[in-house]
Structures are given as C-alpha cells and as structure tokens.
Design a protein around this motif. Sequence first.
Motif, short mmCIF file in Angstrom:
data_model
loop_
_atom_site.label_atom_id
_atom_site.label_comp_id
_atom_site.label_asym_id
_atom_site.label_seq_id
_atom_site.Cartn_x
_atom_site.Cartn_y
_atom_site.Cartn_z
N UNK A 1 -53.20 -4.89 -103.53
CA UNK A 1 -52.53 -4.87 -102.22
C UNK A 1 -51.71 -6.13 -102.00
N UNK A 2 -52.24 -7.26 -102.46
CA UNK A 2 -51.55 -8.53 -102.27
C UNK A 2 -50.28 -8.66 -103.08
N UNK B 1 -48.55 -9.97 -96.02
CA UNK B 1 -49.82 -10.45 -95.47
C UNK B 1 -50.87 -9.37 -95.65
N UNK B 2 -52.08 -9.79 -95.94
CA UNK B 2 -53.22 -8.89 -96.03
C UNK B 2 -54.28 -9.37 -95.05
N UNK C 1 -53.76 -14.46 -95.44
CA UNK C 1 -54.63 -13.42 -94.90
C UNK C 1 -55.08 -13.79 -93.49
N UNK C 2 -55.43 -12.76 -92.74
CA UNK C 2 -55.90 -12.95 -91.37
C UNK C 2 -57.10 -12.05 -91.13
N UNK C 3 -57.69 -12.17 -89.95
CA UNK C 3 -58.83 -11.32 -89.60
C UNK C 3 -58.86 -11.11 -88.10
N UNK C 4 -59.75 -10.25 -87.66
CA UNK C 4 -59.89 -9.94 -86.24
C UNK C 4 -61.36 -9.89 -85.85
#
Length: 415
Positions: free
Chosen positions: A160-161, A166-167, A223-226
């Motif tokens: 995916x990257x 951005x992933x 990368x990010x998160x929630x």
Amino acid sequence: MSHPSLIERLAILADAAKYDASCASSGTSRRTSKGGKGIGSTEGMGICHAYAPDGRCISLLKILLTNHCVFDCHYCINRKSSNVRRARFTPQEVVDLTLSFYRRNYIEGLFLSSGIIKNSSHTMEQLIEVARILRQENDFRGYIHLKTIPEADPELVRQAGLYADRVSINVELPTVAGLTRLAPDKNAAVIEGAMGDLKSAIVEAKDARRRFRSAPRFAPAGQSTQMIVGADGASDAQIVGRASALYGEYRLRRVYYSAFSPIPDASAVLPLKRPPLIREHRLYQSDWLMRFYGYRPDEVQQAAGADGMLPLDVDPKLAWALKFRESFPVDVNRAPRELLLRVPGLGTRAVGAILASRRHRTLRLDDVAKLTVSLAKVRPFIVTADWRPVLLTDRDDLKALIVPRRSEQLELFAA
C-alpha cells in the motif's frame, strides 16, 4: 430489491466514510439557486479537505470501497450487526469515479477506506488494486491516502505504501481495555505491530532514496492514526499520554481525534449521547502544544483537573498558565523563544514576529497587541517596555478577567 445505481452507492459509501476524522469535510451548505438549478454544491457527500506534504490544502474524494463488514465493533455504524443499507464498489468503479472527478477539477486526490469483506487480506488487496490501477494504468499523479488494515498480511500493508502518499492505521480507542470491550475483533498488539512495520518501511525507503535516486518512494506523507473520544471511559490525560507515545514510537505525522457520535441501533454498552464537541477541540489544542509549542506530555496533563479532564471553558495553554503562574510574567524583549511560546494568546507566528522585531527596537504593549487577537489574554503574562502586570498574575479572579462570558463564546463550542 434492485441493485443500487452508481450514484446511490456513492451517496451511501461517501456518507459512511464521514466518520473517519483523518480528513475533515468543509461542513458547509449553500442556498439553492432559482428553480433548483445551479452549478456546484458543498452539500451531500464525498469531498473532504486535507493537507499535502508541502502544506497545500487539497480536496479529496473520500469514500469507502464497501460498508459491508465482518467485524462487529460496537461504536461503528457499519458493524455486521448494524441495520444499515449496504453497498459496494469494484476497484475499477472507484478508479473511474476518481478520474472523472479529477478531470472535472473537483478533487486533487483520493481518500479510500473500507469495511472488512471476506477477510482483512482480501479487503487490503482490493484497496491496493484501486491505487495500482490509478498509478500504473492511468499514470495518476494526484494524492492518495489509503486506510490500511492491520490484520492483513504485512506484505500487503507494505505494498500500500508503494502507491499511496499517506497510509494510516487506526488505533480506534485510547486504551487496550476499551478496545477489547468495544472492538472484540481487533487486537491492540496487532495494530501496533502493523504501525511499527509501516514506520520501519518508511524509514528504510527514505534511507534508500538518499543513497539511490531511483529507489521507489514509500508513503512520502508518512502515516497517521485516529482515536475515538468519548466512547469509553478514557480521560483526556490518558488520551494525551497515548497520543504522545504513538508520536514517539511510530513517528506519526498526525493523531486525529473523533468525538464519538451516537449511531442508529446503538449497542447498550455505548454512551447515550456524544461528548461535547469542545472536548475534541481541546484535545487538538493539546496535540498542538506538544507538537509545536514544546510542552511535554506531563505538562499538558497538568492542565487537566483532578479527574484527568481538560477544562472546557479555557484552552489547555491558558489552563497550564493559570496553574503555574510562577512562570510569568515573561519579558517579550528578553525571553527566549521557548518561554514566549508559553504565553497564552501568542502563537508560533506571533512569537516569530516578536523575535524578529525586537532585534531592531524595544517592543511596547501596542506592538504586541498587533500580533494577537486577544490582548486581554496576553497582558497578564508579559512585560513590555511600558507595561508590567503588578499583582495581576496573583489575582484570584484572573481567569474571570481573561475568559469571555459564555454568551460571547462561539456557539459551536458552547454547545
């Protein structure tokens, strides 16, 4: 029952994607032109705004591949036991929609997530196929953000990257206990393992690009998160600590906070109402303090009350200053940058302007007033050439002098 049309599926799957806070929609509407006809719309679904690595604000098509899901997370409207209308796109349909909107200049990229169909790896393959077709078969140069599935084969997550700018992998909830109770199909160790693999792949790719210009790019926007706020009993102090650990361990670009929103046919274990929106806002402010203002996580946590919750009536920076008044006042003509950044009401740009201006002249209170929207908030905490807050910082009613009356606050946050 007839199969939903493409536009019906777009409505369903774009609306279902709104619960992901990693991209925020504009949230606005415009009046209808005479006769119900006109050009353009900000209502409905599908378009969100995000920031590219170079700082540009860009518009993205924000949709789910499908809202079918084999998981049964209590807080999710798309969980398998939820009674919602289901829909699904093929990878080629998502590609066609993206290119169609892009050619019309509606969007500059794609934000794609999905419910889990069949299993995690199968779903991840479908998401990757969308990005692959866009990049390889259509030479698409726009921005792509893929939500990756931690339970999928690690090699798929790495693929995916190679296509996405951005992933992101959502940790979902701030505590392991909350995740175990509300998302029984998910595992905190698996999620963090996938985030660690992504971090390693990003670091390796950057190192390879330094040595070999021909090396492939890998998630150049990181990368990010929630985290969902208010679905479990986690306090703001716990959330701040968790976010800080994620930033340090996985080099995240962003942690997004999403206030829990009650959903139809909600599980009995969920709260009956959403937390105040201002709580989500305060958490973003605390996040900013750690990322841009030099506050340690424990200092932000000190701004919270005995119950671990940040005050709703003042921002965390002001709350910290009111608790630690011995750190003030700060002389704007002499103090270093790190101390100026502690002054309530002074942002990073204002501090930069102060540091630049004081090289050439001595600053007065009027000079500072031009750099802030609230001189009343700043004045008790600074010293200038013509101002010194004698005994003001020690007043018991200082907070009341600074904070506007409730009727003067923004209705959005007063709610």
